[in-house]
Design an enzyme around this catalytic site. Structure first.
Site, PDB file in Angstrom:
ATOM      1  N   CYS A   8       0.513  -1.107   0.123  1.00  0.00           N
ATOM      2  CA  CYS A   8       0.250   0.113  -0.669  1.00  0.00           C
ATOM      3  C   CYS A   8       0.590   1.302  -0.160  1.00  0.00           C
ATOM      4  O   CYS A   8       0.490   2.255  -0.871  1.00  0.00           O
ATOM      5  CB  CYS A   8      -1.282   0.393   1.194  1.00  0.00           C
ATOM      6  N   CYS A  59       1.663   3.676  -3.199  1.00  0.00           N
ATOM      7  CA  CYS A  59       0.535   4.414  -3.461  1.00  0.00           C
ATOM      8  C   CYS A  59       0.245   5.666  -3.075  1.00  0.00           C
ATOM      9  O   CYS A  59      -0.387   6.305  -2.574  1.00  0.00           O
ATOM     10  CB  CYS A  59      -0.714   3.789  -3.533  1.00  0.00           C
ATOM     11  N   HIS A  60      -0.261   4.928  -1.085  1.00  0.00           N
ATOM     12  CA  HIS A  60      -0.534   6.149  -0.230  1.00  0.00           C
ATOM     13  C   HIS A  60       0.529   6.851   0.773  1.00  0.00           C
ATOM     14  O   HIS A  60      -0.077   7.891   1.616  1.00  0.00           O
ATOM     15  CB  HIS A  60      -1.622   5.020   0.456  1.00  0.00           C
ATOM     16  N   MET A  87      -7.637   2.113  -7.916  1.00  0.00           N
ATOM     17  CA  MET A  87      -7.397   0.980  -7.114  1.00  0.00           C
ATOM     18  C   MET A  87      -7.445  -0.500  -7.291  1.00  0.00           C
ATOM     19  O   MET A  87      -9.000  -1.002  -7.535  1.00  0.00           O
ATOM     20  CB  MET A  87      -7.717   0.747  -5.694  1.00  0.00           C
ATOM     21  N   HIS A 133       5.042  10.819 -10.881  1.00  0.00           N
ATOM     22  CA  HIS A 133       5.055   9.753 -10.992  1.00  0.00           C
ATOM     23  C   HIS A 133       6.816   9.520 -11.952  1.00  0.00           C
ATOM     24  O   HIS A 133       7.326   9.713 -11.432  1.00  0.00           O
ATOM     25  CB  HIS A 133       3.985   9.017 -11.139  1.00  0.00           C
ATOM     26  N   HIS A 191      -0.529   6.906 -16.778  1.00  0.00           N
ATOM     27  CA  HIS A 191       0.324   5.850 -16.128  1.00  0.00           C
ATOM     28  C   HIS A 191       1.333   5.579 -17.406  1.00  0.00           C
ATOM     29  O   HIS A 191       0.570   4.363 -17.573  1.00  0.00           O
ATOM     30  CB  HIS A 191       0.112   4.908 -15.321  1.00  0.00           C
TER      31      HIS A 191
HETATM   32 FE1  DHE Z   1       6.008   0.598 -10.301  1.00  0.00          FE
HETATM   33  C1  DHE Z   1       8.304   2.551 -12.894  1.00  0.00           C
HETATM   34  C2  DHE Z   1       6.383   3.361  -8.156  1.00  0.00           C
HETATM   35  C3  DHE Z   1       3.179   0.066  -8.279  1.00  0.00           C
HETATM   36  C4  DHE Z   1       6.066  -1.936 -11.630  1.00  0.00           C
HETATM   37  N1  DHE Z   1       6.866   2.769 -10.484  1.00  0.00           N
HETATM   38  C5  DHE Z   1       7.454   3.363 -11.068  1.00  0.00           C
HETATM   39  C6  DHE Z   1       8.412   4.819 -11.196  1.00  0.00           C
HETATM   40  C7  DHE Z   1       8.144   4.649 -10.219  1.00  0.00           C
HETATM   41  C8  DHE Z   1       6.868   4.230 -10.085  1.00  0.00           C
HETATM   42  C9  DHE Z   1       8.513   5.761  -9.613  1.00  0.00           C
HETATM   43  C10 DHE Z   1       9.429   5.415 -11.999  1.00  0.00           C
HETATM   44  C11 DHE Z   1      10.833   4.680 -12.084  1.00  0.00           C
HETATM   45  C12 DHE Z   1      11.743   5.227 -13.281  1.00  0.00           C
HETATM   46  O1  DHE Z   1      11.715   5.796 -14.634  1.00  0.00           O
HETATM   47  O2  DHE Z   1      12.988   6.145 -12.928  1.00  0.00           O
HETATM   48  N2  DHE Z   1       4.990   1.575  -8.773  1.00  0.00           N
HETATM   49  C13 DHE Z   1       5.683   3.040  -8.039  1.00  0.00           C
HETATM   50  C14 DHE Z   1       4.876   3.075  -6.886  1.00  0.00           C
HETATM   51  O3  DHE Z   1       4.365   4.133  -6.375  1.00  0.00           O
HETATM   52  C15 DHE Z   1       3.636   1.929  -6.858  1.00  0.00           C
HETATM   53  C16 DHE Z   1       1.793   2.830  -7.292  1.00  0.00           C
HETATM   54  C17 DHE Z   1       3.110   1.349  -6.035  1.00  0.00           C
HETATM   55  C18 DHE Z   1       3.743   0.545  -5.506  1.00  0.00           C
HETATM   56  O4  DHE Z   1       3.966   0.489  -4.001  1.00  0.00           O
HETATM   57  O5  DHE Z   1       4.865   0.908  -5.615  1.00  0.00           O
HETATM   58  C19 DHE Z   1       4.142   0.824  -7.911  1.00  0.00           C
HETATM   59  N3  DHE Z   1       5.239  -0.726  -9.670  1.00  0.00           N
HETATM   60  C20 DHE Z   1       4.233  -1.282  -9.255  1.00  0.00           C
HETATM   61  C21 DHE Z   1       3.793  -2.297  -9.262  1.00  0.00           C
HETATM   62  O6  DHE Z   1       2.796  -3.319  -8.759  1.00  0.00           O
HETATM   63  C22 DHE Z   1       4.373  -3.246 -10.575  1.00  0.00           C
HETATM   64  C23 DHE Z   1       3.132  -3.818 -11.302  1.00  0.00           C
HETATM   65  C24 DHE Z   1       4.617  -4.138  -9.728  1.00  0.00           C
HETATM   66  C25 DHE Z   1       5.670  -4.180  -8.053  1.00  0.00           C
HETATM   67  O7  DHE Z   1       7.092  -4.288  -8.683  1.00  0.00           O
HETATM   68  O8  DHE Z   1       5.342  -4.164  -7.584  1.00  0.00           O
HETATM   69  C26 DHE Z   1       5.637  -1.912 -10.639  1.00  0.00           C
HETATM   70  N4  DHE Z   1       7.053   0.401 -11.914  1.00  0.00           N
HETATM   71  C27 DHE Z   1       6.793  -1.017 -12.194  1.00  0.00           C
HETATM   72  C28 DHE Z   1       8.007  -1.216 -13.695  1.00  0.00           C
HETATM   73  C29 DHE Z   1       8.423  -0.149 -14.030  1.00  0.00           C
HETATM   74  C30 DHE Z   1       8.133   1.222 -12.965  1.00  0.00           C
HETATM   75  C31 DHE Z   1       7.899  -2.545 -14.038  1.00  0.00           C
HETATM   76  C32 DHE Z   1       9.786   0.557 -14.904  1.00  0.00           C
HETATM   77  C33 DHE Z   1       8.611   0.679 -15.955  1.00  0.00           C
HETATM   78  C34 DHE Z   1       9.262   1.033 -17.391  1.00  0.00           C
HETATM   79  O9  DHE Z   1       9.335   0.782 -17.819  1.00  0.00           O
HETATM   80  O10 DHE Z   1      10.428   1.781 -17.755  1.00  0.00           O
END
Ligand code: DHE
Length: 544
Positions: free
Chosen positions: A45, A48-49, A86, A322, A364
């Site tokens: 959680c 996001c929160h 969500m 983000h 996103h």
């Molecule tokens: Fe991500 C990118 C944050 C949930 C997989 N994610 C990013 C980036 C951020 C971020 C800030 C960019 C990084 C960069 O480019 O420098 N992500 C967050 C969260 O805060 C969020 C919403 C909730 C959390 O608890 O993390 C979140 N993200 C997820 C997922 O649930 C995913 C699917 C699986 C996981 O790892 O938890 C997920 N995020 C990804 C992936 C990228 C990503 C695969 C990179 C994408 C790309 O092609 O660059």
């Protein structure tokens, strides 16, 4: 997994407020259930929160708000998700875990401890000094086509040979590695765990080897390397969610060099104790990183040419920043301000905000997708968590001024709750997922558009059910198809089929980009909950 490391002993965020009617009525939990809920909150959680529950991509979850909703409503939201983006958790958490979480959320938020430069230095381990590393590549693998694949719930990455589709190595990392980025040379893979553990992996050994590691903070999502000429492989930077800060490191050893807090005022002039570092990208045109601070809505251009006299340009944009990526010229950076339903565009040449583009709900993009549109010329695309569309934004202010920094077209995606779009300069396709959709059919499918057809307003996507193609059988967790990533040649796109549950099977589906048929399903007991996949060549060169 390293969750014990990740979920630090909490301390009260602020002196306890005087009891109010709401606080007095707040539910309680046993110490054991509270600790378990705290761990789940961190794992599922907090991203996001927020650790302090002040809200960002997700809603504010401080007791003043959650107590108004009450346990029964909170439980329903967690179990079934909402149309606002969500996801549902009834496939991952038990009824009891959800009920406990509803109680936990009505109790005051607690702040984890700080983590200073001295702490980061204390955690740093140089496992293989530079002079003890190979002087040439000691294996025959085509390193440019290696994929670094996050195995989210086992706290590992799999390095998969993209030519043979065989797993080359599985490497222990922090918990739920969020992204992998490559050194400019393509020799080193940098990975950051959600728990702030940072590992540097050298691909020149016979088998990939971790050569340095440290703990940057308690929660982190972003890393990047220095890409400007003369600084190749010299520095790295890691952005933390908690404590809110970015840390500059030596690129070859990870020695911590400088730590910069991002606490301060938001674009609305309100002090925020938790302005988390979201995406970071490196410029090829300047010795500079673009560091996006989520809660303040400020974009920092950090000049790494003189660390002792660090220069930062701070650009006001919109909340909450983000993920984002470069336009095809790598002059403009486009980042989702997802709670404002906007894409902020920075001109890194003039170091100014170029535009704030209104879009559908909660954009996103991942890093987005760049291509040439038959009507609008050079464009960049994003999908949305909060809407079933793909927004296409013009990115050519010199050649097609009338379309620049506007949503020129909205394509229908097969569902909302999308996370990533992808294309490749050698491909004629634009792909989008919808993994967080509560409908398993939509979560398991991807949409693909032919770019050449986009001039026709009635262009329809093909929708491919890749979860079905993976043929994993019945699983408790929804089979979510997430994150397309091209191979080096740009003729295959790889998707993860992610069941979200480490005891259930997952897979990677490799799709032939031209025929849109499944070429290979990579299944292996070691492939535990794969999510992000980072092709070495495409990541080195910001190809998306
Ligand atoms: Fe991500 C990118 C944050 C949930 C997989 N994610 C990013 C980036 C951020 C971020 C800030 C960019 C990084 C960069 O480019 O420098 N992500 C967050 C969260 O805060 C969020 C919403 C909730 C959390 O608890 O993390 C979140 N993200 C997820 C997922 O649930 C995913 C699917 C699986 C996981 O790892 O938890 C997920 N995020 C990804 C992936 C990228 C990503 C695969 C990179 C994408 C790309 O092609 O660059």
């Amino acid at each position: 997994m390293n969750v014990a490391l990740a979920a630090p002993a909490a301390k009260a965020a602020a002196p306890a407020p005087a009891p109010t009617a709401t606080a007095a009525a707040a539910p309680t939990l046993s110490a054991e259930d509270k600790a378990a809920s705290g761990k789940t909150y961190f794992e599922r959680c907090a991203g996001c929160h927020g650790m302090l529950r002040k809200g960002a991509t997700g809603k504010n979850l401080e007791p003043a708000n959650t107590a108004k909703l009450g346990s029964s409503r909170l439980e329903k939201i967690m179990a079934y998700g909402t149309e606002g983006g969500m996801p549902n958790f009834d496939d991952i958490l038990s009824k009891k875990e959800i009920a406990n979480m509803a109680a936990y959320l009505q109790m005051p938020a607690e702040a984890p401890p700080e983590w200073s430069l001295a702490d980061i230095k204390g955690s740093w381990k140089l496992l293989v000094p530079v002079d003890q590393r190979p002087t040439r590549q000691m294996n025959n693998v085509n390193l440019k086509n290696v994929f670094s694949v996050t195995l989210r719930d086992s706290g590992e990455v799999a390095l998969i040979d993209g030519d043979t589709k065989e797993i080359w190595a599985v490497i222990k990392t922090g918990y739920a590695v969020h992204i992998s980025r490559m050194s400019t040379s393509g020799r080193y893979v940098h990975v950051i765990g959600r728990d702030g553990r940072y590992d540097l992996i050298d691909l020149w050994f016979e088998k990939p080897t971790t050569v340095a590691t440290l703990k940057a903070g308690f929660e982190a999502r972003s890393i990047e390397t220095s890409k400007f000429k003369g600084y190749e492989d010299k520095y790295a930077v890691v952005g933390s969610y908690w404590p809110p800060q970015y840390t500059i490191l030596d690129g070859l050893t990870l020695e911590p060099l400088k730590n910069v807090s991002t606490r301060g005022n938001t674009v609305d002039g309100v002090y925020h104790p938790e302005p988390r570092v979201a995406s970071i990208v490196a410029s090829e045109h300047k010795p500079e990183w673009v560091v996006n601070v989520k809660e303040t809505g400020m974009i920092k251009l950090v000049d790494y040419s003189d660390l002792a006299n660090l220069k930062e340009v701070t650009i006001d944009s919109a909340k909450f920043l983000h993920d984002g990526g470069w336009d095809s010229t790598k002059r403009y950076f486009l980042v989702a301000a997802n709670a404002s339903n906007k894409i902020a565009v920075v001109d890194t040449k003039t170091a100014k905000l170029e535009a704030l583009v209104d879009t559908a709900k909660i954009p996103h993009p991942g890093r987005g997708a760049n291509f040439v549109h038959p009507k609008y010329g050079r464009v960049w695309a994003t999908s949305h968590l909060g809407a079933d569309v793909i927004s296409i934004i013009g990115t050519d202010p010199a050649g097609k001024k009338e379309y620049a920094w506007k949503v020129v077209q909205e394509l229908k995606n097969h569902g909302a709750n999308s996370l990533f779009v992808k294309t490749h300069p050698k491909s004629g396709n634009l792909w989008a997922d919808a993994p967080l959709n509560p409908d398993p059919k939509l979560a398991g499918s991807v949409s693909v558009y032919r770019i050449a057809d986009l001039g026709n307003p009635d262009a329809k996507p093909e929708v491919l059910d890749l979860a079905a193609a993976a043929n994993l059988g019945k699983t408790k967790g929804i089979q979510r198809v997430v994150h397309g990533e091209y191979n080096e040649k740009g003729d295959e796109i790889w998707f993860s089929v992610w069941t979200g549950n480490k005891t259930e099977p997952s897979a990677i589906v490799v799709v032939d980009d031209k025929t849109r048929t499944v070429k290979k399903v990579i299944k292996d007991p070691r492939l535990v909950t794969p999510t992000g996949k980072f092709n070495v060549y495409n990541t080195m060169h910001d190809i998306y």
